[in-house]
Design an enzyme around this catalytic site. Structure first.
Site, mmCIF file in Angstrom:
data_model
loop_
_atom_site.group_PDB
_atom_site.id
_atom_site.type_symbol
_atom_site.label_atom_id
_atom_site.label_comp_id
_atom_site.label_asym_id
_atom_site.label_seq_id
_atom_site.Cartn_x
_atom_site.Cartn_y
_atom_site.Cartn_z
ATOM 1 N N ASP A 184 35.577 44.835 40.014
ATOM 2 C CA ASP A 184 34.591 45.113 41.060
ATOM 3 C C ASP A 184 34.222 46.584 41.115
ATOM 4 O OD1 ASP A 184 34.790 42.454 41.641
ATOM 5 O OD2 ASP A 184 34.905 42.741 43.800
ATOM 6 N N SER A 197 33.549 45.632 49.957
ATOM 7 C CA SER A 197 34.780 45.836 49.209
ATOM 8 C C SER A 197 35.946 45.924 50.182
ATOM 9 C CB SER A 197 34.678 47.135 48.408
ATOM 10 O OG SER A 197 35.943 47.553 47.953
#
Length: 552
Positions: free
Chosen positions: A78, A468
């Site tokens: 990510d 996130s």
């Protein structure tokens, strides 16, 4: 055993011929076949050590009388995908991982599986696959990264993200930024805070699918290799008992996971992944339950990004089992549930005291009397949205501000970077949901930019995308229904007043229902930015963020 259809009898002779081609002996073919699902690759720092973990698992399986056979699972980092088109392909890999693992496990008639994931989507993707295939399964992750250190202070990946904005604002120079960059991620492993990967690896322990330490033993410790061998041996015990994932991941197990999620202050992405995993277990995990659980579950940990502590410190303080043992003093856990250890939750946690009350607070003196995550509802999000309450500044728990509306992440980031966003604003980023993105991008860059410019105590951000696990501040994601489905977030206009009340679990635009209805009549759908390939198919099949963004 499942494998007998390809190893026993005259009709299995063609399959045995192919197993011979693998170099397997008669003795190996006669033993239980254990699939080792390896997420190893050379682009994800959290996965670069998984070859060693897999080798240790193979040893454990073989020592306990099984035949280990490795096959792969993909993984996206990510952090590397962040801030560009690549992030649209992050969440969507969860389904690819689940689908491909299901196909491999059933096509090759494995008797059991050991899942070896580490980073964000691999853990939930493989938990989803485990529930579908429903043969004896144990998880062992690659483990967390050690924290970096600059001038005696521990730092992590999120420090670098915020430092970029601080550099843009002239607060630090290039030398300081470079030092953060070179020291923030000093080892292999999943990034060192309570970000999504570590959240899900910790919750795997709570669900009963991983052994003690799965979520917290650092990647570089030899203890991690011993854990991997134990996982290989343990799965052989589960075969003998025919103890399968759906026996372990019950409705009560998911409530345990939600409870410890609140106590640990996990990533908001857990509110996407837990419902998706539960869905594969034929369980509907209603996120309304999250607020109910949060209201009676104290926050015991303030791990980065909410605080200054790191996963390695949680490990030293007793790990997940110690948190569970402490929380259970309030009687909040279902302790009679069986786990992959072969023991119940009660048996697992009974001798696991807290070793450092600064890292894991007591239930009598918690960081907060309520949990780390909240689900908000209101006319902006009739079906709900999610915020990591434990990472929000006290003064932002209640906030009324002016909407600054953007139809993509890039436009919002530009406005934050050029100083257009000021104290009191509420940044709205829409058309970034599961369908609208497509792919429901994480918004770490905008939130880091807000924090880096010193606006964390005066500016909120809401989105139908997600955040996130490294995000902190008043960052509210998963707004449902999303803009691409005509949700009310699509109807907001620049200058609307937005009222956020996290203690009361509400989020509303201060406009009338009549005005919302007028705007709805004028609304026109916005075409997704990617209309080809996998994302085209994904957008057609994906459900709302409030339902875990599962495919139908």
């Amino acid at each position: 055993m499942s494998s007998e259809k390809i190893t026993k009898g005259v009709t299995a002779a063609p399959q045995r011929a192919l197993l011979n081609a693998l170099g397997l002996t008669e003795e190996e073919i006669s033993r239980p076949l254990v699939g080792i699902v390896s997420s190893y690759n050379e682009i994800v720092p959290g996965h670069m050590n998984l070859d060693k973990i897999v080798a240790a698992v193979k040893q454990g399986v073989a020592m306990a009388g099984g035949t280990p056979i490795v096959f792969p699972a993909i993984a996206v980092c990510d952090g590397i995908a962040m801030g560009h088109q690549g992030m649209k392909y992050s969440l969507v890999t969860r389904e690819l991982i689940a689908d491909s693992t299901e196909a491999m496990a059933i096509a090759h008639a494995f008797d059991a599986l050991v899942m070896v994931p580490n980073c964000d989507k691999n853990v939930p993707g493989l938990l989803m696959a485990a529930a579908r295939v429903n043969i004896p399964t144990v998880f062992v992750s690659g483990g967390p990264m050690l924290a970096g250190t600059v001038n005696g202070k521990k730092i992590s990946y999120s420090t670098v993200s915020e430092a970029v904005s601080r550099f843009g604002a002239g607060e630090i120079d290039e030398t300081v930024l470079s030092e953060y960059e070179s020291k923030a991620c000093p080892t292999c492993g999943s990034c060192s805070g309570m970000f999504t990967a570590n959240s899900m690896n910790c919750l795997t322990e709570v669900l009963g699918m991983g052994l003690k330490g799965n979520g917290t033993i650092p990647a570089v410790y030899s203890e991690r290799l011993r854990l991997a061998k134990q996982a290989g041996m343990k799965v052989m015990e589960l075969i003998k008992r025919n103890l399968c994932p759906r026996d372990i991941m019950t409705e009560e197990a998911f409530y345990n996971a939600l409870t410890i999620d609140m106590a640990l202050g996990c990533s908001t992405n857990s509110m996407l992944h837990l419902p998706a995993i539960a869905h594969e277990c034929n369980i509907e995990l209603n996120l309304e339950k999250a607020n109910e659980i949060s209201s009676k579950t104290p926050t015991l940990c303030h791990l980065t990004p909410a605080g200054e502590h790191f996963i390695e410190e949680l490990n030293e303080a007793g790990g997940v089992y110690a948190v569970m043992n402490e929380i259970n003093k309030l009687g909040l856990l279902h302790t009679n549930l069986i786990t992959c250890t072969g023991k119940t939750v009660e048996e697992n946690i009974k001798d696991c005291p807290v070793k450092n009350s600064e890292i894991i607070k007591s239930v009598e003196a918690p960081y907060s009397k309520t949990g780390g995550i909240a689900v908000l509802k209101g006319n902006i999000a009739p079906d709900g949205c999610v915020v990591k309450r434990s990472a929000v500044a006290e003064e932002m728990l209640r906030h009324t501000g002016t909407a600054r509306v953007f139809d993509c992440e890039e436009d919002a980031l530009t406005a934050i970077g050029n100083g257009s966003i000021v104290a009191g604003d509420v940044v709205v980023i829409r058309y970034e949901g599961p369908k609208g993105g497509p792919g429901m991008r994480e918004m770490l860059n905008p939130t880091s930019a807000i924090m880096g410019r010193g606006l964390g105590s005066s500016v909120a951000l809401i989105t139908d995308g997600r955040f996130s696990g490294a995000t902190r501040g008043a960052a509210i994601g998963h707004v449902s229904p999303e803009a691409a489905d005509g949700g009310n977030i699509a109807l907001l206009l620049e200058g609307d007043l937005i009222e956020i009340n996290i203690p009361d679990n509400t989020i509303n635009a201060l406009i009338s229902e009549e005005e919302l209805e007028k705007r709805k009549q004028l609304w026109q759908p916005v075409q997704p930015r990617i209309t080809t390939g996998y994302l085209k198919r994904y957008a057609k099949s994906v459900t709302s963020g409030c339902k875990g963004a599962v495919l139908i």
